[in-house]
Design an enzyme around this catalytic site. Structure first.
Site, PDB file in Angstrom:
ATOM      1  N   HIS A  55       0.714  -1.159  -0.436  1.00 39.24           N
ATOM      2  CA  HIS A  55      -0.126   0.116   0.238  1.00 39.24           C
ATOM      3  C   HIS A  55       1.118   1.304  -0.292  1.00 39.24           C
ATOM      4  CE1 HIS A  55      -3.333   2.782   0.702  1.00 39.24           C
ATOM      5  NE2 HIS A  55      -3.300   3.258   1.865  1.00 39.24           N
ATOM      6  N   ASP A 112      -8.101   4.361  -2.872  1.00 36.18           N
ATOM      7  CA  ASP A 112      -8.040   3.488  -1.704  1.00 36.18           C
ATOM      8  C   ASP A 112      -8.487   4.052  -0.599  1.00 36.18           C
ATOM      9  OD1 ASP A 112      -7.566   0.036  -0.483  1.00 36.18           O
ATOM     10  OD2 ASP A 112      -6.185   1.766   0.800  1.00 36.18           O
TER      11      ASP A 112
END
Length: 337
Positions: free
Chosen positions: A109, A192
Site C-alpha cells: 500500500h 484506496d
C-alpha cells in the site's frame, strides 16, 4: 484513460527467483505473499519482532523467521506488509540501516511513500505490488492455479529494473495469472483511502446506522430494522460483486428496483457528492494522514474513543442477539470468546 495491463507472459519469474526476499509482517497479506513466493521457488524470510505471536505460525509453515533488522540485512528485496501506522518506525529502526546499493523496497500500500512518512535512499528501488483481494483469497487462488488481480507501481528506479522486478514478484504470488495493472503510488493511495472512507467503511456504516435509527425511532422493532438495513446488505453487495449494479437490479424484485431508483437520489444527493469531494480533498492534501499520525503519536486515543462510541450503538446489541440465531454465520472472536 485506459490502464496498462500485464499478464504471465509479460513477467519473468527468474528475476525474483534470483533475489532474496524479506517479507516484513505475517498478517493477512504477509502469509499469502510469503507462502506463494516460497512455492514459486523464491528464497524468502519473514521479519517479525521478538515475541510476535505470528513467529510460531510462520515457523510451523516451514518459513525462516528473523527480526525485521536481521532479514533486512540478509535480503535484497524487502516487502513491507506491516500495518501502515507501524511502517515508518520499522523502516527507521530496522530497515534503513541495512539498505544496500541495489536493494529494492516494496510495499503493499502506498500511504507511507506517497505522503513521505518514509523516504528511501536514492540508491534503492521503491515499488509496490498490491493484490486487490484479502490474503486468504490471494493464497487460495494461487494454490488453485489461479490468481487475484494486482497493482504495481514504481516510485524510485535508480537501476531501471523496477517494473520488471515488480512484475516478477506479482507473477510469483499469482497476480499475473489474473492480470496486473500499472498505477502510481499517488493513485493507489488516494483512491484506496477515499473508497474506504466515503463508501466501503465510513459511508456504508453511517448509512446502515442511520437507517436503523430512523426505523427504530418510527416505532419498528430493532430486530426488524437490523434485518432490513444490515443483514440483507450482504445479499445486495454479493449481487453487485458478481455482476455490477445492473446484475443487482436485474435480480431484485421490480418493487425494490423501482423504489431504489426513486429514493436512492433522495438519500445520496448533490450535497452528498460535494461532501465526498471534501473528503477526497482532505486525503489529497495529506490532512487525513496528518491526523492519522497524530492519533498514533497520542497513543491511539482518538481511535479508541471512536471505537468505543461505535461499539455502544444499539445496532450492535441487536445484531449480537440476532446472530446467535444464525448457525451459518462465522462468529467474530469478540463474540465467541
Amino acid at each position: 484513460m485506459a490502464v496498462e495491463m500485464f499478464y504471465d507472459d509479460d513477467a519473468d519469474l527468474s528475476i525474483i527467483q534470483g533475489r532474496k526476499v524479506a517479507v516484513i509482517g505475517y498478517g493477512s497479506q504477509g502469509h499469502a505473499h510469503s507462502l506463494s513466493l516460497r512455492d514459486s521457488g523464491v528464497d524468502v524470510r519473514i521479519g517479525l519482532k521478538e515475541g510476535s505471536k505470528s513467529r510460531a505460525k510462520a515457523e510451523e509453515q516451514g518459513l525462516t523467521v528473523g527480526t525485521p533488522a536481521e532479514v533486512s540485512e540478509w535480503a535484497d528485496v524487502i516487502m513491507v506488509l506491516a500495518p501502515d501506522t507501524a511502517q515508518a518506525s520499522i523502516f527507521t529502526n530496522d530497515i534503513e540501516p541495512n539498505l544496500k546499493d541495489g536493494d529494492a523496497l516494496f510495499f503493499g500500500h502506498g500511504l507511507n511513500i506517497h505522503f513521505e512518512l518514509i523516504k528511501a535512499p536514492e540508491f534503492v528501488t521503491v515499488g509496490m505490488v498490491a493484490p486487490k483481494g484479502p490474503g486468504h483469497l490471494v493464497r487460495r487462488q494461487f494454490v488453485d492455479g489461479k490468481g487475484v488481480p494486482a497493482l504495481i507501481a514504481i516510485d524510485q528506479d535508480p537501476k531501471g529494473e523496477g517494473q520488471a522486478l515488480a512484475l516478477s514478484y506479482a507473477k510469483a504470488i499469482g497476480g499475473a495469472r489474473a492480470g496486473v495493472i500499472k498505477t502510481t503510488f499517488k493513485e493507489e493511495t488516494e483512491t484506496d483511502l477515499f473508497g474506504e472512507q466515503a463508501v466501503l467503511c465510513g459511508g456504508t456504516e453511517e448509512l446502515v446506522k442511520t437507517g436503523f435509527e430512523v426505523m427504530v425511532e418510527a416505532g419498528y422493532a430493532p430486530e426488524m430494522a437490523y434485518f432490513e438495513v444490515l443483514h440483507e446488505l450482504k445479499l445486495i453487495v454479493d449481487l453487485m460483486y458478481e455482476g455490477g449494479i445492473a446484475r443487482m437490479n436485474y435480480s431484485v424484485s421490480d418493487t425494490a428496483e423501482f423504489g431504489g431508483y426513486l429514493s436512492g437520489p433522495r438519500v445520496i444527493d448533490a450535497g452528498t457528492k460535494e461532501r465526498m469531494k471534501a473528503i477526497l480533498a482532505d486525503i489529497q492534501s495529506g490532512e487525513f494522514t496528518r491526523r492519522l499520525v497524530a492519533n498514533v503519536e497520542n497513543g491511539n486515543t482518538e481511535l479508541e474513543g471512536l471505537r468505543k462510541a461505535n461499539a455502544e450503538h444499539p445496532i450492535e446489541v441487536t445484531g449480537k442477539k440476532l446472530r446467535d440465531l444464525m448457525s451459518w454465520v462465522d462468529r467474530p472472536i469478540t463474540e465467541t470468546a
